[in-house]
Each structure stands twice: as structure tokens, then as C-alpha cells.
Design an enzyme around this catalytic site. Structure first.
Site, PDB file in Angstrom:
ATOM      1  CB  CYS A 139     -11.523  25.718  31.162  1.00 45.93           C
ATOM      2  SG  CYS A 139     -10.731  25.763  29.556  1.00 45.93           S
TER       3      CYS A 139
ATOM      4  CG  HIS B 223     -10.683  29.503  33.013  1.00 47.54           C
ATOM      5  ND1 HIS B 223      -9.478  28.835  33.076  1.00 47.54           N
ATOM      6  CD2 HIS B 223     -11.079  29.443  31.716  1.00 47.54           C
ATOM      7  CE1 HIS B 223      -9.165  28.393  31.866  1.00 47.54           C
ATOM      8  NE2 HIS B 223     -10.111  28.758  31.023  1.00 47.54           N
TER       9      HIS B 223
ATOM     10  CG  ASN C  22      -6.857  28.964  28.853  1.00 49.40           C
ATOM     11  OD1 ASN C  22      -6.870  28.068  29.698  1.00 49.40           O
ATOM     12  ND2 ASN C  22      -7.915  29.294  28.144  1.00 49.40           N
TER      13      ASN C  22
HETATM   14  N1  COA Z   1      -1.969  38.591  16.769  1.00 51.14           N
HETATM   15  C1  COA Z   1      -2.361  39.635  16.010  1.00 51.14           C
HETATM   16  N2  COA Z   1      -3.612  39.766  15.562  1.00 51.14           N
HETATM   17  C2  COA Z   1      -4.493  38.798  15.882  1.00 51.14           C
HETATM   18  C3  COA Z   1      -4.157  37.691  16.668  1.00 51.14           C
HETATM   19  C4  COA Z   1      -2.826  37.606  17.115  1.00 51.14           C
HETATM   20  N3  COA Z   1      -2.388  36.585  17.882  1.00 51.14           N
HETATM   21  N4  COA Z   1      -5.245  36.913  16.838  1.00 51.14           N
HETATM   22  C5  COA Z   1      -6.246  37.510  16.176  1.00 51.14           C
HETATM   23  N5  COA Z   1      -5.796  38.660  15.601  1.00 51.14           N
HETATM   24  C6  COA Z   1      -6.515  39.616  14.794  1.00 51.14           C
HETATM   25  C7  COA Z   1      -7.736  39.046  14.124  1.00 51.14           C
HETATM   26  O1  COA Z   1      -7.395  38.388  12.914  1.00 51.14           O
HETATM   27  C8  COA Z   1      -8.555  40.294  13.881  1.00 51.14           C
HETATM   28  O2  COA Z   1      -8.066  40.931  12.751  1.00 51.14           O
HETATM   29  P1  COA Z   1      -9.075  41.693  11.736  1.00 51.14           P
HETATM   30  O3  COA Z   1      -9.726  42.760  12.569  1.00 51.14           O
HETATM   31  O4  COA Z   1      -8.173  42.188  10.687  1.00 51.14           O
HETATM   32  O5  COA Z   1     -10.026  40.630  11.294  1.00 51.14           O
HETATM   33  C9  COA Z   1      -8.220  41.178  15.088  1.00 51.14           C
HETATM   34  O6  COA Z   1      -7.006  40.644  15.635  1.00 51.14           O
HETATM   35  C10 COA Z   1      -9.278  41.188  16.153  1.00 51.14           C
HETATM   36  O7  COA Z   1      -9.674  39.846  16.385  1.00 51.14           O
HETATM   37  P2  COA Z   1     -10.697  39.484  17.522  1.00 51.14           P
HETATM   38  O8  COA Z   1     -10.925  38.000  17.489  1.00 51.14           O
HETATM   39  O9  COA Z   1     -11.895  40.381  17.441  1.00 51.14           O
HETATM   40  O10 COA Z   1      -9.823  39.868  18.798  1.00 51.14           O
HETATM   41  P3  COA Z   1     -10.277  39.894  20.292  1.00 51.14           P
HETATM   42  O11 COA Z   1      -9.958  41.204  20.859  1.00 51.14           O
HETATM   43  O12 COA Z   1     -11.654  39.334  20.487  1.00 51.14           O
HETATM   44  O13 COA Z   1      -9.283  38.840  20.951  1.00 51.14           O
HETATM   45  C11 COA Z   1      -9.210  36.577  21.711  1.00 51.14           C
HETATM   46  C12 COA Z   1      -9.290  37.491  20.510  1.00 51.14           C
HETATM   47  C13 COA Z   1      -9.184  35.138  21.225  1.00 51.14           C
HETATM   48  C14 COA Z   1      -7.957  36.878  22.485  1.00 51.14           C
HETATM   49  C15 COA Z   1     -10.474  36.822  22.593  1.00 51.14           C
HETATM   50  O14 COA Z   1     -11.642  36.766  21.812  1.00 51.14           O
HETATM   51  C16 COA Z   1     -10.595  35.808  23.697  1.00 51.14           C
HETATM   52  O15 COA Z   1      -9.802  35.779  24.618  1.00 51.14           O
HETATM   53  N6  COA Z   1     -11.660  34.968  23.669  1.00 51.14           N
HETATM   54  C17 COA Z   1     -11.878  33.979  24.664  1.00 51.14           C
HETATM   55  C18 COA Z   1     -10.992  32.808  24.383  1.00 51.14           C
HETATM   56  C19 COA Z   1     -11.019  31.807  25.496  1.00 51.14           C
HETATM   57  O16 COA Z   1     -11.212  32.135  26.612  1.00 51.14           O
HETATM   58  N7  COA Z   1     -10.813  30.545  25.153  1.00 51.14           N
HETATM   59  C20 COA Z   1     -10.703  29.484  26.064  1.00 51.14           C
HETATM   60  C21 COA Z   1     -11.983  29.166  26.685  1.00 51.14           C
HETATM   61  S1  COA Z   1     -11.700  28.136  28.046  1.00 51.14           S
END
Ligand code: COA
Length: 328
Positions: A114, A255, A285
Site C-alpha cells: 500500500c 492511507h 481499502n
Molecule cells: N464481522 C463481524 N465480526 C468480525 C468481522 C466481521 N467482518 N471480522 C472480524 N470479526 C470478529 C472477530 O472474529 C472477533 O471475534 P471474537 O472476539 O469472537 O474472536 C471480533 O470481531 C474482534 O476482532 P478483531 O480482529 O479484534 O477486530 P478489530 O477491531 O481489530 O478489527 C480489523 C479488525 C481487521 C478491521 C482491524 O484490525 C484492522 O483494520 N486492521 C488493519 C488492517 C489493515 O489495515 N490492513 C491493510 C494493511 S495495508
């Protein structure tokens, strides 16, 4: 002696087809509420099955050239930042060189996740300042819906397709253009975001297809924390280099990976939310395309004007990160 490069024109292209949060909640166990509150995304775009990266890159490039008042024949180089090229080789840049009718100029792709657009502008700046090239077309394009695991709710809600383009060239005065750049990497984080198969480590086979290894894998939580610290670091380094503070910046273009990441970086820098550009709700994204599409939209909306101080910052697979400080 040319002291700076500057942007002469910008463009962008996204497919017409919209994937809503509601639609995603029909294919995986998720909800509009979860996606909106955890990511800030409402919809993202998806190309048709027969479309490839160059199909979005070309209209974005033509718009950037038109805005710059230049023809493809004026270009001295084409750099495409992408991790979802038309084919592993030849480069998507070569395909674009032919299709837009450019001369037999150097054309190549770079892979910096990215952060690709930040790397490409840094490289172009060096080539323009040394007099090697006059006008360079830079494209950030990504068709992430083609490499998404549509049964993994933790990733499939995040990504979309899009292209951003810019034409850069020598600044006619010393005050406007690219004031500073910062790019970095840390390969220790390589396994945080990657596609396991399809390269020389694990070539495509019946087994890799059966195991669904040609799609993106991500450690979302770890990336989340790194994104905030690396983007904040790039901002501090760039501003310090120029003796500026976050308060001097008219617009931050981060980003667009997660609205909460943008808000957290803004908070760390102590800048008001109205100076942080957001279009993540519309496109999700789109990897390396996000900051280029955001810059284009900010220019169109008058949020970036001649003389504006703009900080364009990204992070991504590699891990890579970096930023560009512009006096527009
Ligand atoms: N819908 C519902 N629940 C979801 C879900 C979705 N689409 N995706 C994940 N969950 C659940 C998980 O399974 C987890 O459940 P659990 O508590 O029962 O295990 C819960 O939501 C929390 O998951 P978590 O990963 O801690 O959520 P988060 O608040 O960290 O959000 C992201 C997850 C991926 C949105 C976040 O971590 C993120 O944006 N990370 C950066 C990603 C990124 O930038 N990637 C590209 C890089 S260029």
C-alpha cells in the site's frame, strides 16, 4: 538545476459495481453495523471478472494527462505501483505504455504494498531532479477483489478496486512541489500481510488452488498497531526535516485502511479531524491506490489548492511505510 518535482495532473478510476455492507452480510457472518463501526467503510467497488489492473489504470492515466495538458507522447517514463498486476510479467506499465500510445520510454512496475505510490513518487522525484526524465506518469492501481478470500469475514469486508494516477514533472519555481519524502521497510513483518502461493516459493498447483492459497492473508490486529506507529513516525520525520509542525499542514492524506487508524494518527498528531481527508466509506481499502485517489478527490473538492501544505502518508505489506510532504 531543478530543485523539486511537482504534480501537474491527477486522475482516478473506479468500477461502477458497488459492493455494500448489506451485500457482504449475505455472504459471510458480518453486519453493516460491525463494518461501519470497526472500519468506517460503507461500500467498495468491484471490477467485472474480465477486467484487469490496466483497465482501470488507463482511464485514470488519461484523466491525469488531460489535467496536466500533456499528451502520452510527452511522457518520459511510466511507473506502476501494484500488487495485483495484469500478469506477473510483463509489467502492467508496459501494457499501459502501449495502450495509451506513449513513446518507447522506460516503463516498469514496483511492489511496495500500500506504500507503492509513496515509493513511486520518491523515485520519480530523484529522476526529475537529476534531469533524467521530465514528465513521469505514476499509477497506483489495485484490484484487491481478485485476491480476496470471500469466505474470510476478517478480510473480505475491507478491500476494493481502484486506480489513481498522477503526472509529475519539474517545478518551475523552488517553492512548490515535493518538499520531502521518507520511505522505509521492515521485512520482519512480511508474514503479517501476504499471498502464500503463486510466486517461486510456492508455484500454482492443484494443491494451492484446493487450499485457497492464492488469496490475501492478514494479521489484522498486528497491522493495526503498526499502521498507527509507522504513519505517525513518517509524519514526524517529514515535518521535522522542514522545520514544520502538524499545525502547519492544511491536509493529511493517510492511507485509507481503517477510519479508526486515521483517527488515531490524527489524534497522536493533535490535528482536528477536518484536516484529515477521508473517502474510505466510498471505496474501502484499495491499497496503493488509496492515497492517489484521495489526493485526486481532495483537489477536485478544493481541499487541496495551489500553495496548500499536504502530507500524504501510507503503510502496507512488506512491511513498508513512508510519506510525501507537498507544497501544492
Ligand atoms: N464481522 C463481524 N465480526 C468480525 C468481522 C466481521 N467482518 N471480522 C472480524 N470479526 C470478529 C472477530 O472474529 C472477533 O471475534 P471474537 O472476539 O469472537 O474472536 C471480533 O470481531 C474482534 O476482532 P478483531 O480482529 O479484534 O477486530 P478489530 O477491531 O481489530 O478489527 C480489523 C479488525 C481487521 C478491521 C482491524 O484490525 C484492522 O483494520 N486492521 C488493519 C488492517 C489493515 O489495515 N490492513 C491493510 C494493511 S495495508
Amino acid at each position: 538545476m531543478i530543485t523539486r518535482s511537482r504534480v501537474f495532473g491527477t486522475g482516478m478510476a473506479v468500477p461502477d459495481h458497488i459492493i455494500t455492507n448489506e451485500y457482504l452480510s449475505t455472504i459471510v457472518d458480518t453486519s453493516d453495523e460491525w463494518i461501519r463501526t470497526r472500519t468506517g467503510m460503507k461500500e467498495r467497488r468491484q471490477v467485472r471478472p474480465d477486467q484487469a489492473a490496466s483497465d482501470l489504470a488507463i482511464p485514470a492515466s488519461q484523466q491525469a494527462l488531460e489535467e496536466a495538458g500533456l499528451s502520452p507522447q510527452d511522457l518520459d517514463m511510466i511507473i506502476v505501483a501494484t500488487i495485483s498486476p495484469d500478469t506477473l510479467f510483463p509489467s502492467t506499465a508496459c501494457i499501459i505504455q502501449d495502450k495509451i500510445g506513449a513513446r518507447q520510454i522506460p516503463a516498469f512496475d514496483i511492489s511496495a504494498g500500500c506504500t507503492g505510490a509513496i515509493y513511486a513518487h520518491t523515485l520519480a522525484d530523484q529522476l526529475i531532479r537529476t534531469g533524467h526524465s521530465k514528465y513521469i506518469l505514476i499509477i497506483g492501481v489495485e484490484l484487491l477483489t481478485k485476491i480476496t478470500n470471500w469466505s474470510d469475514r476478517s478480510t473480505c469486508v475491507l478491500f476494493g478496486d481502484g486506480a489513481g494516477a498522477s503526472v509529475v514533472g519539474p517545478s518551475e519555481n523552488g517553492s512548490s512541489g515535493l518538499l520531502g519524502h521518507h520511505i522505509a521497510s521492515d521485512g520482519k513483518g512480511a508474514s503479517m500481510l501476504y499471498i502464500p502461493a503463486g510466486g517461486s516459493r510456492m508455484p500454482a498447483s492443484r494443491e494451492t488452488v484446493d487450499k485457497n492459497l492464492h488469496v490475501l492473508f492478514m494479521k489484522g490486529n498486528e497491522i493495526y498497531k503498526t499502521a498507527i506507529s509507522t504513519m505517525s513516525e513518517s509524519c514526524h520525520i517529514l515535518l521535522k526535516q522542514e522545520g514544520l509542525t502538524p499545525q502547519d499542514v492544511d491536509l493529511f492524506v493517510f492511507h485509507q485502511a481503517n477510519l479508526r487508524i486515521l483517527e488515531a494518527v490524527g489524534k497522536r498528531l493533535r490535528v482536528s479531524p477536518d484536516r484529515v481527508f477521508v473517502n474510505i466509506h466510498k471505496y474501502g481499502n484499495t491499497s496503493t491506490a488509496t492515497t492517489m485517489m484521495a489526493v485526486h478527490e481532495a483537489v477536485q473538492e478544493g481541499k487541496i489548492q495551489r500553495g496548500s501544505l499536504v502530507l500524504q502518508v501510507a503503510f502496507g505489506a512488506g512491511l513498508t511505510w513512508g510519506g510525501l510532504l507537498w507544497r501544492w
